[in-house]
Design a protein around this motif. Structure first.
Motif, PDB file in Angstrom:
ATOM      1  N   GLN A  43       0.828  -1.208   0.000  1.00 20.52           N
ATOM      2  CA  GLN A  43       0.000   0.000   0.000  1.00 20.52           C
ATOM      3  C   GLN A  43       0.861   1.255   0.000  1.00 20.52           C
ATOM      4  OE1 GLN A  43      -2.532  -0.625   3.393  1.00 20.52           O
ATOM      5  NE2 GLN A  43      -3.958  -1.894   2.242  1.00 20.52           N
ATOM      6  N   VAL A  44       1.900   1.255   0.805  1.00 19.81           N
ATOM      7  CA  VAL A  44       2.808   2.404   0.845  1.00 19.81           C
ATOM      8  C   VAL A  44       3.463   2.599  -0.519  1.00 19.81           C
ATOM      9  CG1 VAL A  44       4.973   3.276   1.846  1.00 19.81           C
ATOM     10  CG2 VAL A  44       3.232   2.265   3.325  1.00 19.81           C
ATOM     11  N   PHE A  45       3.909   1.507  -1.126  1.00 15.86           N
ATOM     12  CA  PHE A  45       4.543   1.574  -2.446  1.00 15.86           C
ATOM     13  C   PHE A  45       3.593   2.188  -3.467  1.00 15.86           C
ATOM     14  CE2 PHE A  45       5.515   0.062  -6.670  1.00 15.86           C
ATOM     15  CZ  PHE A  45       6.901   0.165  -6.745  1.00 15.86           C
ATOM     16  N   ALA A  46       2.367   1.658  -3.532  1.00 13.80           N
ATOM     17  CA  ALA A  46       1.411   2.126  -4.539  1.00 13.80           C
ATOM     18  C   ALA A  46       1.053   3.601  -4.335  1.00 13.80           C
ATOM     19  CB  ALA A  46       0.150   1.270  -4.508  1.00 13.80           C
ATOM     20  N   LYS A  47       0.940   4.037  -3.095  1.00 15.15           N
ATOM     21  CA  LYS A  47       0.610   5.443  -2.823  1.00 15.15           C
ATOM     22  C   LYS A  47       1.784   6.361  -3.140  1.00 15.15           C
ATOM     23  CE  LYS A  47      -2.938   4.563   0.617  1.00 15.15           C
ATOM     24  NZ  LYS A  47      -3.316   4.634   2.027  1.00 15.15           N
ATOM     25  N   GLU A  48       2.975   5.952  -2.760  1.00 10.25           N
ATOM     26  CA  GLU A  48       4.148   6.790  -3.001  1.00 10.25           C
ATOM     27  C   GLU A  48       4.524   6.851  -4.475  1.00 10.25           C
ATOM     28  OE1 GLU A  48       6.580   6.432   1.215  1.00 10.25           O
ATOM     29  OE2 GLU A  48       7.438   5.552  -0.594  1.00 10.25           O
ATOM     30  N   GLN A  49       4.470   5.726  -5.149  1.00 14.47           N
ATOM     31  CA  GLN A  49       4.895   5.668  -6.547  1.00 14.47           C
ATOM     32  C   GLN A  49       3.779   6.063  -7.512  1.00 14.47           C
ATOM     33  OE1 GLN A  49       8.116   5.010  -7.339  1.00 14.47           O
ATOM     34  NE2 GLN A  49       8.489   4.859  -5.140  1.00 14.47           N
ATOM     35  N   GLN A  50       2.556   6.147  -7.009  1.00 18.00           N
ATOM     36  CA  GLN A  50       1.387   6.482  -7.832  1.00 18.00           C
ATOM     37  C   GLN A  50       1.203   5.513  -9.004  1.00 18.00           C
ATOM     38  OE1 GLN A  50      -0.908   8.990  -7.184  1.00 18.00           O
ATOM     39  NE2 GLN A  50       0.164   9.050  -5.238  1.00 18.00           N
ATOM     40  N   ARG A  51       1.567   4.255  -8.770  1.00 19.10           N
ATOM     41  CA  ARG A  51       1.433   3.225  -9.800  1.00 19.10           C
ATOM     42  C   ARG A  51       1.598   1.867  -9.124  1.00 19.10           C
ATOM     43  NH1 ARG A  51       6.318   0.901 -10.619  1.00 19.10           N
ATOM     44  NH2 ARG A  51       8.133   2.095  -9.988  1.00 19.10           N
ATOM     45  N   PRO A  52       1.097   0.816  -9.765  1.00 21.22           N
ATOM     46  CA  PRO A  52       1.359  -0.515  -9.218  1.00 21.22           C
ATOM     47  C   PRO A  52       2.805  -0.929  -9.494  1.00 21.22           C
ATOM     48  CG  PRO A  52       0.057  -0.671 -11.226  1.00 21.22           C
ATOM     49  CD  PRO A  52       0.205   0.794 -10.916  1.00 21.22           C
ATOM     50  N   ALA A  53       3.287  -1.838  -8.710  1.00 14.89           N
ATOM     51  CA  ALA A  53       4.641  -2.342  -8.918  1.00 14.89           C
ATOM     52  C   ALA A  53       4.668  -3.242 -10.154  1.00 14.89           C
ATOM     53  CB  ALA A  53       5.097  -3.137  -7.699  1.00 14.89           C
ATOM     54  N   SER A  54       5.771  -3.191 -10.872  1.00 12.33           N
ATOM     55  CA  SER A  54       5.946  -4.096 -12.011  1.00 12.33           C
ATOM     56  C   SER A  54       6.217  -5.501 -11.469  1.00 12.33           C
ATOM     57  CB  SER A  54       7.108  -3.628 -12.883  1.00 12.33           C
ATOM     58  OG  SER A  54       8.331  -3.789 -12.184  1.00 12.33           O
ATOM     59  N   ARG A  55       6.131  -6.488 -12.351  1.00 11.55           N
ATOM     60  CA  ARG A  55       6.432  -7.864 -11.924  1.00 11.55           C
ATOM     61  C   ARG A  55       7.855  -7.960 -11.371  1.00 11.55           C
ATOM     62  NH1 ARG A  55       4.028 -12.803 -15.263  1.00 11.55           N
ATOM     63  NH2 ARG A  55       2.008 -12.622 -14.288  1.00 11.55           N
ATOM     64  N   ARG A  56       8.769  -7.295 -12.026  1.00 14.85           N
ATOM     65  CA  ARG A  56      10.164  -7.329 -11.586  1.00 14.85           C
ATOM     66  C   ARG A  56      10.294  -6.731 -10.180  1.00 14.85           C
ATOM     67  NH1 ARG A  56      15.342  -4.089 -13.776  1.00 14.85           N
ATOM     68  NH2 ARG A  56      16.896  -5.428 -12.842  1.00 14.85           N
ATOM     69  N   GLU A  57       9.627  -5.613  -9.955  1.00 14.63           N
ATOM     70  CA  GLU A  57       9.671  -4.986  -8.626  1.00 14.63           C
ATOM     71  C   GLU A  57       9.026  -5.874  -7.572  1.00 14.63           C
ATOM     72  OE1 GLU A  57       9.582  -0.221  -9.564  1.00 14.63           O
ATOM     73  OE2 GLU A  57       7.734  -1.380  -9.857  1.00 14.63           O
ATOM     74  N   LEU A  58       7.901  -6.526  -7.923  1.00 19.81           N
ATOM     75  CA  LEU A  58       7.261  -7.441  -6.981  1.00 19.81           C
ATOM     76  C   LEU A  58       8.201  -8.580  -6.602  1.00 19.81           C
ATOM     77  CD1 LEU A  58       3.606  -7.739  -8.339  1.00 19.81           C
ATOM     78  CD2 LEU A  58       4.321  -6.787  -6.145  1.00 19.81           C
ATOM     79  N   HIS A  59       8.878  -9.141  -7.592  1.00 18.39           N
ATOM     80  CA  HIS A  59       9.795 -10.249  -7.316  1.00 18.39           C
ATOM     81  C   HIS A  59      11.007  -9.780  -6.503  1.00 18.39           C
ATOM     82  CE1 HIS A  59       7.715 -13.401  -9.423  1.00 18.39           C
ATOM     83  NE2 HIS A  59       7.602 -12.640 -10.503  1.00 18.39           N
ATOM     84  N   ARG A  60      11.538  -8.616  -6.846  1.00 16.90           N
ATOM     85  CA  ARG A  60      12.700  -8.096  -6.096  1.00 16.90           C
ATOM     86  C   ARG A  60      12.318  -7.778  -4.656  1.00 16.90           C
ATOM     87  NH1 ARG A  60      15.912  -3.483  -8.741  1.00 16.90           N
ATOM     88  NH2 ARG A  60      17.325  -4.060  -7.069  1.00 16.90           N
ATOM     89  N   LEU A  61      11.161  -7.137  -4.465  1.00 17.86           N
ATOM     90  CA  LEU A  61      10.716  -6.840  -3.109  1.00 17.86           C
ATOM     91  C   LEU A  61      10.453  -8.126  -2.331  1.00 17.86           C
ATOM     92  CD1 LEU A  61       8.335  -3.819  -3.789  1.00 17.86           C
ATOM     93  CD2 LEU A  61      10.392  -3.777  -2.363  1.00 17.86           C
ATOM     94  N   SER A  62       9.790  -9.086  -2.961  1.00 11.03           N
ATOM     95  CA  SER A  62       9.513 -10.363  -2.294  1.00 11.03           C
ATOM     96  C   SER A  62      10.805 -11.080  -1.914  1.00 11.03           C
ATOM     97  CB  SER A  62       8.670 -11.265  -3.185  1.00 11.03           C
ATOM     98  OG  SER A  62       7.414 -10.687  -3.428  1.00 11.03           O
ATOM     99  N   ALA A  63      11.783 -11.053  -2.798  1.00 16.31           N
ATOM    100  CA  ALA A  63      13.066 -11.704  -2.515  1.00 16.31           C
ATOM    101  C   ALA A  63      13.792 -11.015  -1.360  1.00 16.31           C
ATOM    102  CB  ALA A  63      13.946 -11.704  -3.764  1.00 16.31           C
ATOM    103  N   THR A  64      13.799  -9.699  -1.357  1.00 10.60           N
ATOM    104  CA  THR A  64      14.486  -9.000  -0.255  1.00 10.60           C
ATOM    105  C   THR A  64      13.722  -9.168   1.054  1.00 10.60           C
ATOM    106  OG1 THR A  64      13.452  -6.870  -0.801  1.00 10.60           O
ATOM    107  CG2 THR A  64      15.632  -7.302  -1.732  1.00 10.60           C
ATOM    108  N   PHE A  65      12.391  -9.210   0.982  1.00 13.86           N
ATOM    109  CA  PHE A  65      11.610  -9.442   2.196  1.00 13.86           C
ATOM    110  C   PHE A  65      11.882 -10.836   2.749  1.00 13.86           C
ATOM    111  CE2 PHE A  65       7.916  -6.330   1.058  1.00 13.86           C
ATOM    112  CZ  PHE A  65       8.810  -5.278   1.076  1.00 13.86           C
ATOM    113  N   THR A  66      12.014 -11.818   1.857  1.00 13.41           N
ATOM    114  CA  THR A  66      12.312 -13.186   2.282  1.00 13.41           C
ATOM    115  C   THR A  66      13.686 -13.256   2.942  1.00 13.41           C
ATOM    116  OG1 THR A  66      10.928 -14.098   0.530  1.00 13.41           O
ATOM    117  CG2 THR A  66      12.591 -15.560   1.463  1.00 13.41           C
ATOM    118  N   ALA A  67      14.668 -12.631   2.317  1.00 14.78           N
ATOM    119  CA  ALA A  67      16.019 -12.614   2.897  1.00 14.78           C
ATOM    120  C   ALA A  67      16.023 -11.905   4.243  1.00 14.78           C
ATOM    121  CB  ALA A  67      16.992 -11.940   1.928  1.00 14.78           C
TER     122      ALA A  67
END
Length: 151
Positions: free
Chosen positions: A49-73
């Motif tokens: 939610q913070v991402f979508a509000k700040e960026q004024q757009r949905p995350a791309s697939r690449r961004e979703l995967h990168r964020l998910s990977a860093t969150f997992t780590a």
């Protein structure tokens, strides 16, 4: 950008886990294994939610995967840090000796558990991010319809 959201996720994860542990200790409740998944999903939803509000757009697939990977780590790192600290607190130097003396089968089982846990954590992070971003998109669409209908 990713680092900032990851730090926010780590802080939120620590805060929610601390709150839940405190509630369980104060009220002497039994813990559930699914609770960590809920915490991971809720934390990722907030970040989505913070991402979508700040960026004024949905995350791309690449961004979703990168964020998910860093969150997992991040979640794995925090878990390892906590387990190490608890092991040293309760077992002292014996914790290191106990780890060294384990058999090969124990290490294989540990690796399997870590891999499966990582995949589950990744899935929870991805799901939470996706749900958080979708919630903001729905809210923005409703606001647009409301403003268009009022004119």
């Amino acid at each position: 950008m990713i680092a900032r959201y990851t730090l926010f996720y780590a802080g939120l994860l620590i805060a929610l886990n601390t709150l839940i542990v405190t509630i369980f200790l104060v009220f002497d409740l039994a813990g559930g294994s699914g609770l960590s998944s809920v915490v991971a999903i809720v934390s990722a939803m907030v970040i989505g939610q913070v991402f979508a509000k700040e960026q004024q757009r949905p995350a791309s697939r690449r961004e979703l995967h990168r964020l998910s990977a860093t969150f997992t780590a991040t979640a794995l790192g925090l878990s390892a840090l906590m387990l190490t600290a608890l092991g040293l607190i309760f077992l002292g130097g014996d914790a290191i000796t106990m780890v060294i003396r384990r058999s090969t089968e124990t290490y294989i089982i540990a690796v399997i558990v870590i891999v499966v846990g990582s995949l589950l954590q990744y899935g929870c992070s991805y799901l939470g991010l996706h749900l958080g971003i979708k919630a903001v998109q729905k809210q923005q669409q409703a606001e647009r319809r409301k403003s268009e209908g009022g004119q």
